[in-house]
Design a protein around this motif. Structure first.
Motif, PDB file in Angstrom:
ATOM      1  N   PHE A  59      45.032  -6.608  99.427  1.00 42.84           N
ATOM      2  CA  PHE A  59      43.825  -5.673  99.049  1.00 42.84           C
ATOM      3  C   PHE A  59      44.099  -5.021  97.588  1.00 42.84           C
ATOM      4  CE2 PHE A  59      44.106  -5.828 103.721  1.00 42.84           C
ATOM      5  CZ  PHE A  59      42.526  -5.919 103.860  1.00 42.84           C
ATOM      6  N   ALA A  60      43.130  -4.352  96.988  1.00 38.03           N
ATOM      7  CA  ALA A  60      43.480  -3.410  95.816  1.00 38.03           C
ATOM      8  C   ALA A  60      43.940  -2.300  95.976  1.00 38.03           C
ATOM      9  CB  ALA A  60      41.829  -2.982  95.445  1.00 38.03           C
ATOM     10  N   GLY A  61      44.940  -2.022  95.123  1.00 39.95           N
ATOM     11  CA  GLY A  61      45.889  -0.950  95.615  1.00 39.95           C
ATOM     12  C   GLY A  61      47.336  -1.356  96.081  1.00 39.95           C
ATOM     13  N   GLY A  62      47.388  -2.683  96.171  1.00 37.59           N
ATOM     14  CA  GLY A  62      48.766  -3.114  96.366  1.00 37.59           C
ATOM     15  C   GLY A  62      49.049  -3.355  97.951  1.00 37.59           C
ATOM     16  N   PRO A 119      39.362 -13.535  91.008  1.00 39.61           N
ATOM     17  CA  PRO A 119      39.635 -12.850  89.741  1.00 39.61           C
ATOM     18  C   PRO A 119      39.025 -11.458  89.498  1.00 39.61           C
ATOM     19  CG  PRO A 119      37.503 -14.373  89.751  1.00 39.61           C
ATOM     20  CD  PRO A 119      38.621 -14.534  91.010  1.00 39.61           C
ATOM     21  N   ARG A 120      38.565 -10.942  90.575  1.00 39.66           N
ATOM     22  CA  ARG A 120      38.070  -9.642  90.453  1.00 39.66           C
ATOM     23  C   ARG A 120      38.069  -9.126  92.060  1.00 39.66           C
ATOM     24  NH1 ARG A 120      33.479 -12.202  88.719  1.00 39.66           N
ATOM     25  NH2 ARG A 120      32.087 -12.544  90.288  1.00 39.66           N
ATOM     26  N   HIS A 121      37.921  -7.895  92.429  1.00 46.56           N
ATOM     27  CA  HIS A 121      37.922  -7.342  93.760  1.00 46.56           C
ATOM     28  C   HIS A 121      36.903  -8.142  94.474  1.00 46.56           C
ATOM     29  CE1 HIS A 121      40.382  -3.541  92.213  1.00 46.56           C
ATOM     30  NE2 HIS A 121      41.082  -4.784  92.152  1.00 46.56           N
ATOM     31  N   THR A 122      37.096  -8.560  95.776  1.00 48.61           N
ATOM     32  CA  THR A 122      35.841  -9.337  96.237  1.00 48.61           C
ATOM     33  C   THR A 122      35.957  -8.654  97.820  1.00 48.61           C
ATOM     34  OG1 THR A 122      36.571 -11.136  95.258  1.00 48.61           O
ATOM     35  CG2 THR A 122      35.197 -11.461  97.204  1.00 48.61           C
ATOM     36  N   LEU A 123      34.646  -8.480  98.027  1.00 57.19           N
ATOM     37  CA  LEU A 123      34.456  -7.757  99.397  1.00 57.19           C
ATOM     38  C   LEU A 123      34.184  -9.079 100.621  1.00 57.19           C
ATOM     39  CD1 LEU A 123      31.818  -4.924  98.978  1.00 57.19           C
ATOM     40  CD2 LEU A 123      34.219  -4.767  99.269  1.00 57.19           C
ATOM     41  N   ASP A 124      34.529  -8.870 101.782  1.00 58.07           N
ATOM     42  CA  ASP A 124      34.456  -9.789 102.857  1.00 58.07           C
ATOM     43  C   ASP A 124      33.050 -10.385 102.865  1.00 58.07           C
ATOM     44  OD1 ASP A 124      34.415 -10.108 106.457  1.00 58.07           O
ATOM     45  OD2 ASP A 124      35.319 -11.461 104.926  1.00 58.07           O
TER      46      ASP A 124
END
Length: 490
Positions: free
Chosen positions: A236-239, A196-201
């Motif tokens: 990833f974010a940014g496509g 649902p939102r950007h997630t880090l490893d």
């Protein structure tokens, strides 16, 4: 039949089943197709292709007649009506089946009628043209297949792109050299998770990966298939995206085998601060499970986990690995436990340090016993970390963790064990953990694994610590204390 005549025969059948057809019924439809011709290509979830050249010779009838026979058989035997398109190519046959408006029917297009039949159809009706391509063509005034066929191929390529434009231009003219490739089962199976939102490893990503492993393994076992390889795709974010494929040592649909390779794939990504938006795990090069060779193994623990009886029940509706019975393991002996015995409930991160086998850690027997108790209690899968205690002043510790996806509250839960102070717990928020103090119900440093599982259960499911106290110490505590003292640097 002469070769030149054979090439002009409408011998490709495209079959469409009703939407939402159960997979077991779909397989029975494929069996009905196989009775007509041995060349059947499954197009799951509800379609299939059949090459009829040999069947036309054998039965001495045309394709339309075989389509009618198929409908009679599926209706009378399965209670399922199908739409059957027949043509000289895959594109024509699939387009014909798509033009049948009722729940069932047969539409055959003879080779000499292809251009006249395709011409009046709207461009979006041509099999293989997507909504965006159809919209682009309509924006340039190309509304029907006949007009599309009249446009020079170079023009279509400029509108839709090189390869796509060339394929569309050919198929509008009825040209499609693709053969019907026999395939009774899907060649791949994939499962995906979108964050649902950007997630880090971290724990959240590995928790999602574990969920995908369990879902994929359950899907393969339900289909009666096994995968020869896995492909992991990270978005990833940014496509941008990252993808890597690796082969399994042998085809498998076992959670353990898929999980091990999935973790190697995500480790190969070398994630540091990459912001993930989604993750996809795909089983590649699938084969029927009964084609998997069964090799002799000296891994007794793995054989016990995946005995024929266990495998037969593995495809039950409950795919939670925490519900499965763990392998037998005893820590009664001070000798290191069998390294093949592996934690079954806390699967997300390997314990210890890279290159260090977990069974070499002196407190690993306690962690293994805890794991078995968590499995028996039905606590959801989480993570386990054990430190090395490399310095004389560094105490041995165990950390059990469950992220927010496993817990009832808004955050996660951690259970922390220290060789001197015993058990404590903490809530895990978006940023970091919030210590909440000792687990007062666990009065002994080496509380019994059953008592720890009884404490973890309400923490994970309700967010509240238990009230009932436990004074009992784990019977193998002295052996672990001695092992810790023996490995402590002097």
């Amino acid at each position: 039949m002469e070769a030149g005549t054979e090439a002009r025969v409408a011998s490709v059948m495209h079959v469409r089943c009703p939407d939402g057809l159960p997979e077991d019924v779909y397989r029975q439809v494929l069996e009905q197709l196989a009775e007509l011709s041995p060349v059947v290509q499954a197009l799951p979830p509800t379609a299939a292709l059949v090459e009829l050249k040999g069947a036309l010779r054998y039965h001495g009838v045309d394709g339309r007649r075989l389509g009618e026979v198929l409908r009679v058989r599926t209706i009378s035997r399965l209670g399922v009506d199908v739409r059957v398109g027949i043509g000289p190519t895959v594109t024509v046959a699939a387009t014909a089946s798509g033009q049948i408006t009722g729940p069932g029917g047969v539409l055959a297009v003879d080779p000499g009628q292809v251009a006249d039949w395709l011409g009046p159809l709207p461009v979006e009706a041509l099999h293989g043209i997507g909504p965006r391509q159809a919209q682009v063509l309509r924006d340039y005034g190309v509304h029907c297949v006949g007009l599309l066929a009249a446009i020079p191929p170079d023009t279509v390529q400029r509108l839709l792109g090189g390869r796509a434009g060339r394929q569309v231009a050919d198929r509008a003219r009825g040209i499609d050299p693709r053969p019907v490739t026999p395939r009774a089962l899907p060649a791949s199976a994939s499962v995906s998770r979108t964050f649902p939102r950007h997630t880090l490893d971290g724990a959240a990503v590995r928790a999602a990966l574990l969920d995908l492993v369990v879902a994929l393994a359950h899907q393969l076992r339900g289909r009666g298939q096994a995968a020869r390889g896995l492909t992991l795709t990270l978005c990833f974010a940014g496509g941008t995206s990252w993808e890597k494929t690796r082969r399994l040592p042998e085809a498998s649909a076992h959670d353990d085998d898929l999980r091990t390779l999935a973790y190697r794939l995500i480790d190969a990504a070398g994630l540091q601060r990459g912001r993930l938006t989604g993750i996809t795990l795909k089983g590649e090069d699938l084969i029927a499970a009964d084609q998997v060779a069964e090799q002799i193994s000296f891994d007794g623990a793995r054989e016990a986990r995946w005995s024929p009886k266990r495998s037969a029940t593995a495809s039950a509706p409950s795919s939670d690995p925490a519900r499965s019975t763990p392998p037998p393991h005893s820590c009664a002996s001070p000798d290191p436990p069998d390294p093949t015995v592996e934690a079954r409930a806390v699967l997300l991160q390997p314990p210890g340090l890279p290159g260090l086998l977990p069974h070499t850690l002196p407190h690993w027997p306690y962690a293994t016993a805890l794991d078995q108790a968590l499995v028996a209690r039905g606590v959801p899968p989480g993570t386990v970390r054990l430190n090395l205690g490399a310095r004389p002043d560094e105490r041995m510790r165990i950390r059990l963790g469950w992220d927010a996806s496993r817990c009832a509250g808004p955050g996660g839960i951690r259970l922390l064990w220290d060789e001197e102070t015993g058990w404590a717990y903490a809530y895990v928020g978006p940023g970091d953990s919030i210590p909440r103090g000792p687990v007062t119900s666990l009065r002994r440093v080496y509380a019994t694994p059953e008592a720890v599982a009884a404490a973890a259960d309400p923490l994970v499911h309700t967010g509240r610590p238990p009230a009932e106290a436990c004074e009992e110490e784990w019977p193998q505590a002295d052996a672990v204390r001695a092992a810790i003292d023996a490995c402590r640097p002097r």
